[in-house]
Design an enzyme around this catalytic site. Sequence first.
Site, PDB file in Angstrom:
ATOM      1  N   THR A 128       0.819  -1.208   0.000  1.00 53.92           N
ATOM      2  CA  THR A 128       0.000   0.000   0.000  1.00 53.92           C
ATOM      3  C   THR A 128       0.854   1.259   0.000  1.00 53.92           C
ATOM      4  O   THR A 128       1.874   1.345   0.687  1.00 53.92           O
ATOM      5  CB  THR A 128      -0.926   0.003   1.225  1.00 53.92           C
ATOM      6  OG1 THR A 128      -1.686  -1.198   1.239  1.00 53.92           O
ATOM      7  CG2 THR A 128      -1.871   1.193   1.188  1.00 53.92           C
ATOM      8  N   GLU A 372      -6.602  -5.581   3.545  1.00 52.36           N
ATOM      9  CA  GLU A 372      -6.514  -6.678   2.572  1.00 52.36           C
ATOM     10  C   GLU A 372      -7.713  -6.712   1.633  1.00 52.36           C
ATOM     11  O   GLU A 372      -8.218  -7.781   1.271  1.00 52.36           O
ATOM     12  CB  GLU A 372      -6.314  -8.023   3.282  1.00 52.36           C
ATOM     13  CG  GLU A 372      -4.977  -8.083   4.025  1.00 52.36           C
ATOM     14  CD  GLU A 372      -4.426  -9.478   4.193  1.00 52.36           C
ATOM     15  OE1 GLU A 372      -4.657 -10.330   3.316  1.00 52.36           O
ATOM     16  OE2 GLU A 372      -3.750  -9.705   5.208  1.00 52.36           O
TER      17      GLU A 372
END
Length: 388
Positions: A128, A372
């Site tokens: 990320t 996730e």
Amino acid sequence: MSLDHRLPEELEELRRTVEAFAHDVVAPKIGEYYERHAFPYEIVQEMGRMGLFGLPFPEEYGGMGGDYLALGIALEELARVDSSVAITLEAGVSLGAMPIYRFGTEDQKRAWLPKLCSGEMLGAFGLTEPDGGSDAGATRTTAVRDGDDWVINGTKCFITNSGTDITGLVTVTAVTGHTTDATGAGRPVISSIIVPSGTPGFTVGTPYSKVGWNASDTRELSFSDVRVPAANLLGEEGRGYAQFLRILDEGRIAIAALATGLAQGCVDESVAYAKERTAFGRPIGANQAIQFKLADMEMRAHTSRLSWRDAASRLVHGEPFKKEAALAKLYSSEIAVDNAREATQIHGGYGFMNEYPVARMWRDAKILEIGEGTSEVQRMLIARELGF
């Protein structure tokens, strides 16, 4: 042929062992760690000695020879008591060690997996980015080949297990080139590269101030002309995007198991409280309104368990599991939030006090709908699997 829902004896024994560990070791200590926002090294060390970090890996690499179903069983039992400990295990296995096992060379596996499986070392997965979020394909971190090295520059955020004293590596996704499609537009080539902790130019930020998961480690990472050997490339160059899609598909099963544990923990705590707490001369559990809440909470947790175990079974047997993993992650994360809300309501004012586990569960639940893959991403994946 009948469907047998019962666990094999070895998995039932694992479940009982982790259940006892969660109640006898984690439960008495974790609240103090949580309130100090401190990483529970002592507990993690014991989990390592139990072999939990090596559950789904072959014995030749220091693992326990189990599979994702075994990992899910352990995660569910831990999360019934605390999610910070459970997510430390989940991220250490699914995001830290699994990419190396799935895609690494034999040399990489033998160099890293034994310590990752023993819990002596934690690994992290740097995916990320501050401007990316769910759009993981919009990676801006770059890795440029310079002789026998990769030179990495960029920033990652919200990375679990990335800054502990025992963190040994972060696998980073980075743009290593560009290709041109039929329209003439350039498309980034994304690769995965192993960056050992302590590499010059690799800076680990201070821990985030979070709403929940306060006894787990989450940080921002920055890379400024970080040099690592060309041999640290994980798998083939340009396969990083496909690699992390596979890792996230598997990780969603693990998160679903964790969310199921939190949802079941809310039932456990609420049933015990409803039997002990009296109001107007009788236990509050004698009231049908409370009973119906508890019945709905148990129904959600039970259904969630069936869902994640179905996805895990498909993965273990080499069957397609992408849709089932998304279904399990979506459902379990949303019912975990529902159960945490209802548990807090049943506990009344005490549910708002941090000395009660349900307060911690309420704070920990929301991130399950985000991490996730958000709930929106799961619905998108499910719709794609339906042909849209």
